[in-house]
Design an enzyme around this catalytic site. Structure first.
Site, PDB file in Angstrom:
ATOM      1  N   ASP A   1     -44.943-106.585 -12.628  1.00  0.00           N
ATOM      2  CA  ASP A   1     -43.513-106.471 -12.928  1.00  0.00           C
ATOM      3  C   ASP A   1     -42.665-107.171 -11.859  1.00  0.00           C
ATOM      4  O   ASP A   1     -43.082-107.300 -10.707  1.00  0.00           O
ATOM      5  CB  ASP A   1     -43.137-104.983 -13.017  1.00  0.00           C
ATOM      6  CG  ASP A   1     -41.815-104.769 -13.750  1.00  0.00           C
ATOM      7  OD1 ASP A   1     -41.328-105.715 -14.403  1.00  0.00           O
ATOM      8  OD2 ASP A   1     -41.280-103.650 -13.657  1.00  0.00           O
TER       9      ASP A   1
ATOM     10  N   HIS B   1     -41.460-116.116 -14.493  1.00  0.00           N
ATOM     11  CA  HIS B   1     -42.717-115.942 -15.233  1.00  0.00           C
ATOM     12  C   HIS B   1     -43.731-117.019 -14.829  1.00  0.00           C
ATOM     13  O   HIS B   1     -44.929-116.733 -14.724  1.00  0.00           O
ATOM     14  CB  HIS B   1     -42.456-115.996 -16.743  1.00  0.00           C
ATOM     15  CG  HIS B   1     -41.601-114.859 -17.227  1.00  0.00           C
ATOM     16  ND1 HIS B   1     -41.830-113.549 -16.849  1.00  0.00           N
ATOM     17  CD2 HIS B   1     -40.509-114.830 -18.032  1.00  0.00           C
ATOM     18  CE1 HIS B   1     -40.924-112.774 -17.421  1.00  0.00           C
ATOM     19  NE2 HIS B   1     -40.098-113.522 -18.132  1.00  0.00           N
TER      20      HIS B   1
ATOM     21  N   LEU C   1     -66.496-110.870 -12.557  1.00  0.00           N
ATOM     22  CA  LEU C   1     -65.367-110.037 -12.964  1.00  0.00           C
ATOM     23  C   LEU C   1     -65.090-110.164 -14.464  1.00  0.00           C
ATOM     24  O   LEU C   1     -65.147-111.264 -15.011  1.00  0.00           O
ATOM     25  CB  LEU C   1     -64.128-110.500 -12.185  1.00  0.00           C
ATOM     26  CG  LEU C   1     -62.798-109.840 -12.527  1.00  0.00           C
ATOM     27  CD1 LEU C   1     -62.741-108.425 -11.976  1.00  0.00           C
ATOM     28  CD2 LEU C   1     -61.624-110.658 -11.986  1.00  0.00           C
TER      29      LEU C   1
END
Ligand code: IPE
Ligand code: IPE
Ligand code: MG
Length: 237
Positions: free
Chosen positions: A17, A34, A128
């Protein structure tokens, strides 16, 4: 800290955020925030992979984010497509396996195509597992889970008397992954914003004031140190 493998979270979930506020502080349009936020992802994915974290779930676009102005949604979707295309070769090289959760069919077709191509290209990764939450809502996931369960009951595969939390969790988007051990939220907001409502029931939370585009490896290490210092009691003593 991270060197003590027993205290390393197996699954980290992040609410990325603060992109908009990061941009506003610099007098830039939100879309630049962004863009910078997408850059932050690379370093964190690399570091989690290097440390041996098994799962990293990133909240990239919520079910509620469709309420944003069309131009911002459009920019985010274009960025997602570009980011996936650009990062896939590195993900493959580093053994990172990409997955996605959420109502993926709500995404623009071009995004869906790129997403599935990236998932397929990285399917053999043994490092991962990177899970992107896209058009994701925790309540929507639970409702979709109830629908799935109902179908199984109607088809005679499940006896309602057998239903318990473990069985129900097999009907969630996250059925293949363990619950997060650590949840990080950037930009200081003290709320879940409809993220993994079911799965976070015993997750340790770390909230940092930093905006996501400023979140770096050091901040990840600080969160891991904080996690390692916690005593998880699960209601016991
Ligand atoms: C998070 O940053 C990214 C998405 C929700 C897509 P925001 O866009 O929410 O940034 P703030 O919270 O307005 O600063
Ligand atoms: C949560 O952030 C969603 C993502 C990070 C993708 P928001 O910025 O949408 O959350 P609220 O509106 O502050 O609760
Ligand atoms: Mg926000």
């Amino acid at each position: 800290m991270a060197s003590d493998a027993s205290k390393l979270p197996c699954h980290i979930a992040v609410i990325m955020d603060g992109n908009g506020r990061w941009a506003r502080e610099r007098g830039l349009p939100r879309t630049e925030g962004h863009r910078a936020g997408a850059e932050s992802i690379r370093g964190i994915v690399e570091e989690c992979n290097r440390l041996g974290v098994r799962y990293l779930t990133l909240y990239a676009f919520s079910a509620e984010n469709w309420r944003r102005p069309q131009n911002e949604i459009h920019a985010l979707m274009a960025l997602l497509e570009f980011f996936l295309k650009q990062e896939t070769p590195d993900l493959v090289r580093n053994g990172v396996r990409l997955q996605a959760i959420g109502r993926l069919h709500d995404l623009p077709e071009a995004c869906q195509r790129q997403l599935h191509a990236s998932i397929e290209a990285t399917a053999g990764g043994s490092g991962l597992t990177l899970i992107l939450a896209l058009s994701y809502g925790g309540r929507e996931e639970i409702v979709d889970g109830v629908k799935s369960l109902f179908r199984h009951i109607q088809e005679g595969h499940v006896d309602i008397a057998m239903l318990d939390p473990e069985l129900f969790s097999k009907h969630l988007y996250t059925r293949y992954y363990p619950d997060p051990d650590l949840m990080i939220r950037t930009s200081g907001e003290m709320r879940l914003s409809n993220f993994l409502l079911w799965q976070l029931s015993y997750t340790e939370m770390v909230i940092t004031r930093k905006f996501w585009p400023d979140f770096r490896k050091d901040d990840l290490h600080a969160a891991l140190e904080e996690f390692a210092s916690r005593k998880r009691r699960y209601g016991g003593l």
